[in-house]
Design a protein around this motif. Structure first.
Motif, mmCIF file in Angstrom:
data_model
loop_
_atom_site.group_PDB
_atom_site.id
_atom_site.type_symbol
_atom_site.label_atom_id
_atom_site.label_comp_id
_atom_site.label_asym_id
_atom_site.label_seq_id
_atom_site.Cartn_x
_atom_site.Cartn_y
_atom_site.Cartn_z
ATOM 1 N N LEU A 85 0.928 -1.137 0.038
ATOM 2 C CA LEU A 85 -0.023 -0.033 0.053
ATOM 3 C C LEU A 85 0.945 1.303 0.159
ATOM 4 O O LEU A 85 0.325 2.192 -0.752
ATOM 5 C CB LEU A 85 -0.975 -0.080 1.260
ATOM 6 N N LEU A 140 -6.714 4.641 5.551
ATOM 7 C CA LEU A 140 -7.491 3.368 4.687
ATOM 8 C C LEU A 140 -7.446 2.201 5.574
ATOM 9 O O LEU A 140 -8.506 1.267 5.325
ATOM 10 C CB LEU A 140 -6.738 3.507 3.311
ATOM 11 N N GLN A 164 -11.169 0.869 4.900
ATOM 12 C CA GLN A 164 -11.482 0.913 3.383
ATOM 13 C C GLN A 164 -10.622 -0.021 2.650
ATOM 14 O O GLN A 164 -11.170 -0.648 1.621
ATOM 15 C CB GLN A 164 -11.242 2.339 3.186
ATOM 16 N N ILE A 165 -9.793 -0.527 3.035
ATOM 17 C CA ILE A 165 -8.854 -1.451 2.489
ATOM 18 C C ILE A 165 -8.682 -2.698 3.713
ATOM 19 O O ILE A 165 -8.117 -2.421 4.565
ATOM 20 C CB ILE A 165 -7.427 -0.943 2.182
ATOM 21 N N ASP A 190 -7.839 -7.545 -0.188
ATOM 22 C CA ASP A 190 -7.599 -6.662 -1.307
ATOM 23 C C ASP A 190 -6.011 -6.917 -1.955
ATOM 24 O O ASP A 190 -5.677 -5.997 -2.820
ATOM 25 C CB ASP A 190 -7.660 -5.144 -1.074
ATOM 26 N N LEU A 244 -1.378 -4.822 -4.446
ATOM 27 C CA LEU A 244 -2.784 -4.261 -4.260
ATOM 28 C C LEU A 244 -3.356 -4.830 -5.457
ATOM 29 O O LEU A 244 -2.960 -4.484 -6.664
ATOM 30 C CB LEU A 244 -2.319 -2.702 -4.360
ATOM 31 N N ALA A 285 -9.585 -2.212 -5.155
ATOM 32 C CA ALA A 285 -9.015 -1.375 -4.029
ATOM 33 C C ALA A 285 -7.928 -0.404 -4.649
ATOM 34 O O ALA A 285 -7.925 0.700 -3.968
ATOM 35 C CB ALA A 285 -7.986 -2.481 -3.399
ATOM 36 N N ARG A 286 -7.491 -0.376 -5.783
ATOM 37 C CA ARG A 286 -6.476 0.713 -6.309
ATOM 38 C C ARG A 286 -7.410 1.703 -6.550
ATOM 39 O O ARG A 286 -7.093 2.869 -6.178
ATOM 40 C CB ARG A 286 -6.018 0.081 -7.683
ATOM 41 N N THR A 341 -10.324 2.574 -4.919
ATOM 42 C CA THR A 341 -10.372 3.146 -3.609
ATOM 43 C C THR A 341 -9.328 3.759 -3.169
ATOM 44 O O THR A 341 -9.556 5.342 -2.548
ATOM 45 C CB THR A 341 -10.652 1.932 -2.494
ATOM 46 N N VAL A 342 -8.126 3.552 -3.459
ATOM 47 C CA VAL A 342 -6.669 4.214 -2.840
ATOM 48 C C VAL A 342 -6.755 5.569 -3.782
ATOM 49 O O VAL A 342 -6.726 6.712 -3.302
ATOM 50 C CB VAL A 342 -5.560 3.418 -3.116
#
Length: 342
Positions: A205, A262, A267-268, A272, A283, A287-288, A290-291
């Protein structure tokens, strides 16, 4: 200064092309998005994304950079038009990069910014910690960084300076586990910093967010006419944006805080990520996105710049610091001062 948007294209097999003065994103021959070009400062494509040649030409003409990353955020290539700025600034940069005393002072201040901002992360965590053990770990880590800051003025050469920074980074990352909520620590435990490839979820991450920050710092360097390849702290190597890496140091703590948020907000999660053969942890998928959304939102948050006494979005800070560095190289200011979080 307008804060323009970066468009991140992450859907596999997307096709982006020019539609008059608009960029159109298609997936399976269906239009998913239209963005007016004048709203963009950069287009970043992850993995298998097709780009039309007319769009490439238009982006270059418009001063909009096109960045190609692999599916996990590793840099592949960058397309850009003529670089702005004047040759005198770059001459000064190249000359002063060869001046050991000047280069050492800039490098020292870049590291000071990194350590000071990282220390603020640990101190804030110590104040908010629910467990006494976590508070003690974070307080001790902050004290270690304070000691490293005191050691910086005595570092007489670049290698000694990098040694101080390396040991401080080890102490900082050793304390980072105490900032992760207790219920997520088994999934996101960190055993030091690892990269190329990352060996655990939190390192994966961090590497992904650092790649986004790196791209923004490089864009800021180029926007004010500096050469991203010639730095003062990082060693010059073919293909390495050493000055962008220098500028990035003082902002790493902001990326770290985003990663921690996160994870701590859920959120992660552990699901993920995927582990590849050889132990690389990467990752994956949605999920990417979301980031990326969280990163773009963070860039809109307002912060007070202590030197300018103005409130500006975080996304503009690399641009402001790049311009302050350019002023130092021109001789308008005595030394480069990094951004320090309050």
């Amino acid at each position: 200064m307008q804060l323009l948007n970066t468009l991140y294209v992450t859907t596999p097999e997307s096709y982006i092309h020019l539609d008059n003065e608009t960029l159109r994103v298609e997936v399976d021959k269906k239009t998913r998005l239209r963005v007016p070009l004048h709203h963009l400062s950069a287009v970043v494509c992850f993995g298998h994304v097709s780009v039309s040649l007319p769009l490439m030409h238009k982006l270059a003409e418009s001063g909009i950079s096109l960045v190609l990353l692999d599916t996990h955020g590793r840099f592949k290539a960058r397309l850009e038009g003529p670089v702005s700025g004047n040759v005198l600034l770059r001459q000064a940069q190249h000359r002063l990069a060869g001046d050991p005393a000047f280069a050492l002072n800039v490098a020292r201040n870049c590291i000071a910014g990194k350590l000071r901002n990282g220390r603020q992360v640990l101190l804030r965590g110590a104040r908010e910690a629910k467990a006494e053990e976590d508070a003690a770990i974070l307080t001790r880590g902050a004290a270690d960084l304070a000691a490293a800051l005191r050691a910086l003025p005595g570092a007489g050469d670049a290698d000694t300076l990098r040694g101080v920074e390396g040991e401080a980074a080890r102490q900082y990352f050793a304390a980072l586990n105490a900032l992760i909520r207790a219920s997520a620590r088994d999934s996101f435990r960190m055993d030091g910093r690892s990269r190329r490839p990352p060996r655990d979820r939190i390192n994966a991450l961090l590497s992904f967010v650092y790649s986004l920050l790196m791209n923004d710092c490089r864009s800021a360097i180029e926007a004010c006419g500096l050469d991203p390849q010639i730095g003062f702290l990082h060693v010059v190597r073919p293909g390495r944006a050493a000055l962008a890496l220098d500028l990035m140091e003082e902002f790493r703590a902001f990326a770290d805080r985003l990663v921690l948020s996160l994870i701590n907000r859920g959120q992660i999660g552990a699901g993920d990520f995927v582990e590849r053969e050889g132990g690389a942890v990467l990752l994956e998928g949605d999920a990417r996105k979301t980031v990326l959304v969280a990163y773009q939102e963070r860039k809109q948050e307002n912060l007070t710049h202590p030197l300018l006494s103005e409130t500006v979005p975080f996304g503009l800070l690399p641009h402001l610091q790049a311009r302050l560095l350019a002023r130092t190289l021109r001789g308008d200011t005595a030394e480069y001062l990094p951004y320090l979080a309050r």
